[in-house]
Design an enzyme around this catalytic site. Structure first.
Site, mmCIF file in Angstrom:
data_model
loop_
_atom_site.group_PDB
_atom_site.id
_atom_site.type_symbol
_atom_site.label_atom_id
_atom_site.label_comp_id
_atom_site.label_asym_id
_atom_site.label_seq_id
_atom_site.Cartn_x
_atom_site.Cartn_y
_atom_site.Cartn_z
ATOM 1 N N SER A 129 33.597 41.182 36.184
ATOM 2 C CA SER A 129 35.049 41.399 36.157
ATOM 3 C C SER A 129 35.600 41.440 37.580
ATOM 4 C CB SER A 129 35.382 42.712 35.441
ATOM 5 O OG SER A 129 35.035 43.820 36.250
ATOM 6 N N LYS B 244 31.284 50.266 41.287
ATOM 7 C CA LYS B 244 32.527 50.724 41.913
ATOM 8 C C LYS B 244 32.194 51.262 43.306
ATOM 9 C CE LYS B 244 34.847 50.277 37.954
ATOM 10 N NZ LYS B 244 35.866 49.214 37.739
ATOM 11 N N SER C 127 41.299 48.289 37.624
ATOM 12 C CA SER C 127 39.997 48.949 37.589
ATOM 13 C C SER C 127 40.056 50.208 36.735
ATOM 14 C CB SER C 127 39.557 49.312 39.015
ATOM 15 O OG SER C 127 38.343 50.024 39.010
ATOM 16 N N SER D 24 37.334 43.906 39.087
ATOM 17 C CA SER D 24 37.746 45.235 39.515
ATOM 18 C C SER D 24 37.384 45.548 40.965
ATOM 19 C CB SER D 24 37.138 46.300 38.596
ATOM 20 O OG SER D 24 35.732 46.371 38.772
#
Length: 263
Positions: free
Chosen positions: A41, A103, A211, A43
């Site tokens: 993705s 992250k 996100s 994010s």
């Protein structure tokens, strides 16, 4: 003299043994040292793009039950533990759905974290943010899942240029990285004050308006605070990158991202 059937049977057994040992060695390597990870993705743009492939350093923080495939390591807590540093890009096991997330670590145990008007505040002080131009990409389906990027200059037609404002953020301790902005005034730009509990961490994506991270409660699809036990490893370097829907689309490979260090 061995019969043909016996030779064939022996060959099958040897093949099974070879496959077994190969899988065992690969499993040990994956568990103890490096785990492959594809970026699915957007994010973490522009630090990580959809289609980036990397190996996660599993030695960085020690080992927990989540270090093994399917969280099957037979122990609790962490062994050979080492604390992560603010600014690390970390792969961790989602506390609710069990999937692997990636992250950036922004909040350590005991920190207060809050977003105010799109600026990250840590322990009551805003982090340093400087304009860094624009991030541009083609408005087209990306990766195997076929996601379209979100654009600050929306609406954008197929094949058009999708832009986002880019800034350079410097966290306490000196770690610097790019962050992107898509819209202003969204919930993620103005959050409650979070106090990170002991033994847990606060994570955010670099593509701040795209996100689902620690700013969002688990009940709403977010991550919430992440226990230390859920940390899997640190992402240090991109090994390979492909912008296409398939790995075999050679013309979509991003050679400039091969072996690129992750900030």
């Amino acid at each position: 003299m061995a019969k043909a059937g016996e030779k064939q049977s022996g060959g099958i057994v040897e093949t099974i043994k070879t496959i077994f040992w190969a899988l065992l060695i690969a499993g040990i390597f994956r568990t103890l040292f490096f785990q492959p990870f594809w970026i699915p993705s957007g994010s973490m743009k522009d630090t990580l793009l959809i289609g980036d492939f990397l190996f996660v350093n599993k030695m960085a923080y020690g080992y927990s039950r989540h270090s093994c495939p399917f969280s099957m390591c037979p122990f609790e807590g962490r062994i050979l533990a080492s604390d992560p540093e603010r600014g690390d890009v970390v792969v961790f096991r989602h506390p609710v759905n069990g999937s692997d997330f990636i992250k950036r670590l922004v909040g350590l145990p005991g920190d207060t974290v809050q977003m105010k008007q799109g600026v990250l505040h840590i322990n009551g002080a805003p982090v340093q943010v400087e304009p860094a131009g624009q991030f541009e990409e083609v408005y087209a389906r990306q990766g195997p899942m076929g996601y379209y990027p979100q654009c600050e200059n929306a609406p954008v037609g197929e094949g058009g240029t999708c832009t986002k404002s880019r800034s350079r953020e410097t966290l306490p301790g000196g770690a610097s990285h790019d962050i992107l902005n898509i819209r202003d005034g969204f919930f993620s730009d103005n959050t409650p004050l979070f106090t990170v509990p002991e033994g847990q961490y606060f994570f955010m994506g670099d593509n701040r308006d795209n996100s689902q991270d620690s700013r969002y409660a688990r009940a709403n699809g977010g991550v919430g605070f992440v226990p230390a036990e859920n940390l899997i490893g640190r992402a240090d370097r991109i090994m390979f990158s492909s912008a296409g829907r398939s790995l075999f689309f050679v013309w979509t490979w991003r050679a400039d991202r091969f072996f690129k260090a992750i900030e």
